[in-house]
Enzyme design. Structure first.
Site, PDB file in Angstrom:
ATOM      1  N   GLY A 225       0.875  -1.157  -0.022  1.00 28.03           N
ATOM      2  CA  GLY A 225      -0.087   0.294  -0.044  1.00 28.03           C
ATOM      3  C   GLY A 225       0.717   1.427  -0.090  1.00 28.03           C
ATOM      4  O   GLY A 225       1.751   1.532  -0.706  1.00 28.03           O
ATOM      5  N   GLU A 227       3.141   2.031   1.764  1.00 26.41           N
ATOM      6  CA  GLU A 227       4.655   1.445   2.084  1.00 26.41           C
ATOM      7  C   GLU A 227       5.292   1.287   1.109  1.00 26.41           C
ATOM      8  O   GLU A 227       6.406   0.762   0.921  1.00 26.41           O
ATOM      9  CB  GLU A 227       4.689   0.900   3.385  1.00 26.41           C
ATOM     10  CG  GLU A 227       4.144   1.179   4.632  1.00 26.41           C
ATOM     11  CD  GLU A 227       4.129   0.270   5.672  1.00 26.41           C
ATOM     12  OE1 GLU A 227       5.173  -0.140   6.238  1.00 26.41           O
ATOM     13  OE2 GLU A 227       3.170  -0.335   6.162  1.00 26.41           O
ATOM     14  N   GLY A 228       4.727   1.006  -0.079  1.00 25.74           N
ATOM     15  CA  GLY A 228       5.779   0.795  -1.377  1.00 25.74           C
ATOM     16  C   GLY A 228       5.407  -0.717  -1.682  1.00 25.74           C
ATOM     17  O   GLY A 228       4.344  -1.307  -1.406  1.00 25.74           O
ATOM     18  N   GLY A 254      -3.480  -1.786  -7.617  1.00 21.81           N
ATOM     19  CA  GLY A 254      -2.500  -3.164  -7.408  1.00 21.81           C
ATOM     20  C   GLY A 254      -2.274  -3.794  -8.688  1.00 21.81           C
ATOM     21  O   GLY A 254      -1.232  -4.168  -8.991  1.00 21.81           O
ATOM     22  N   ASP A 255      -3.337  -3.613  -9.462  1.00 23.62           N
ATOM     23  CA  ASP A 255      -3.175  -4.320 -10.964  1.00 23.62           C
ATOM     24  C   ASP A 255      -2.098  -3.536 -11.870  1.00 23.62           C
ATOM     25  O   ASP A 255      -1.479  -4.166 -12.530  1.00 23.62           O
ATOM     26  CB  ASP A 255      -4.459  -4.313 -11.726  1.00 23.62           C
ATOM     27  CG  ASP A 255      -5.521  -5.119 -10.778  1.00 23.62           C
ATOM     28  OD1 ASP A 255      -5.368  -5.880  -9.884  1.00 23.62           O
ATOM     29  OD2 ASP A 255      -6.791  -4.431 -10.756  1.00 23.62           O
TER      30      ASP A 255
END
Length: 313
Positions: A225, A227-228, A254-255
């Site tokens: 998320g 945080e990379g 995310g995709d």
């Protein structure tokens, strides 16, 4: 040249409803409504097409509302190998307000054994030694939890490479099977479920990812998320973090990261170069509604700002 194929067995039309403020139990008036043909693998294909890579989208669509997907494929030049079945593809709701996005995912179409046989026949016809296949998303009713494991074995027997982005029992089954996928992209929670323990620190995440690498998975990418993401391949482990960016929509972020990962692999970039490109795809998508990139030059500019650090844990 590597051919890219994405498989989405439980696609959806993402209906994004923008609200001033979401209050449970209250009546709301929408400020805006937007529909996007999607599903994880289709979102990956959409972003890869924006980047300029040839890509084929496969899956199962309800014939009753397939037009939304056909319009997307035509607009972006995505090759369509999706099977049509009776009924309509599900509609997922994304309720957006200043606090964030609330997802309401509806049940998808059920698939019967004949449809699953047709999917496997299509993959056998389409995928080969020069193919990178992205297996992404949830499985529909009628598909066993071991289907991704079975498809991985089929594809690798033909010399293809497999990137798996799944969760829950289908992911667990694929990670317990042989052969294993070449690459997996869990998020922190999905990796915790597999590891059977909390992973609160980057060191914990890296150690769990290394466990998967030691079992035979060539590349493990864990999305975190804000945080990379962590990238682990062989003895190398990296943490990549994007700068703060104005967010238009988180749908498909995310995709987009998976699409950037695929683009880096196809270009044979270093692990650090792949990490930068994957995070740049995700950050660039955040500036756009739906699973869309802002253009190649803006994504390349973002990639130059991605902070990549080696991890020794």
């Amino acid at each position: 040249m590597t051919r890219i194929l994405t498989l989405t067995l439980n696609p959806a039309i993402d209906r994004t409803v923008t609200l001033d403020r979401l209050v449970p139990g209250e009546v709301h008036r929408a400020r805006a409504v937007r529909d996007d043909a999607g599903g994880k693998g289709i979102n990956v294909a959409s972003c890869l097409a924006d980047w300029g890579l040839p890509v084929t989208a496969a899956g199962v669509l309800g014939a009753g509302n397939a037009a939304a997907f056909e319009a997307l494929f035509a607009a972006k030049g995505i090759a369509d190998r999706c099977l049509r079945v009776g009924g309509e593809t599900r509609i997922n709701l994304k309720l957006v307000d200043p606090a964030g996005t609330t997802d309401v995912n509806l049940p998808g179409l059920a698939v019967d054994p004949a449809t699953l046989r047709a999917v496997r026949a299509m993959l056998a016809e389409t995928a080969g030694p020069d193919t990178l296949v992205v297996l992404a998303g949830s499985l529909p009713a009628g598909a066993g939890t071991g289907l991704y494991a079975e498809l991985t074995a089929d594809l690798k027997a033909r010399g293809g490479r497999v990137l798996l982005d799944a969760s829950g029992p289908p992911l667990a089954a694929a990670l317990a099977a042989a052969p294993l996928p070449d690459m997996v992209k869990p998020n922190r929670h999905e990796l915790e479920e597999w590891a059977g323990r909390p992973l609160p620190t980057l060191a914990d995440v890296v150690e769990a990812a290394r466990d998967l690498v030691r079992r035979g998975i060539a590349l493990v990418v864990v999305s975190l998320g804000a945080e990379g993401a962590v990238f682990v391949r062989g003895t190398e482990a990296l943490h990549a973090l994007a700068p703060a960016i104005a967010v238009a929509s988180t749908v498909g972020a995310g995709d987009a990261l998976v699409a950037g990962l695929v683009a880096g692999l196809v270009a044979d970039l270093s692990l650090a170069g792949t990490a930068r490109l994957a995070l740049a795809f995700a950050a660039g998508k955040l500036t756009r509604a739906g699973a869309n990139l802002p253009g190649r030059a803006p994504v390349e500019a973002i990639a130059r700002t991605i902070d990549v650090q080696a991890l020794t844990a």
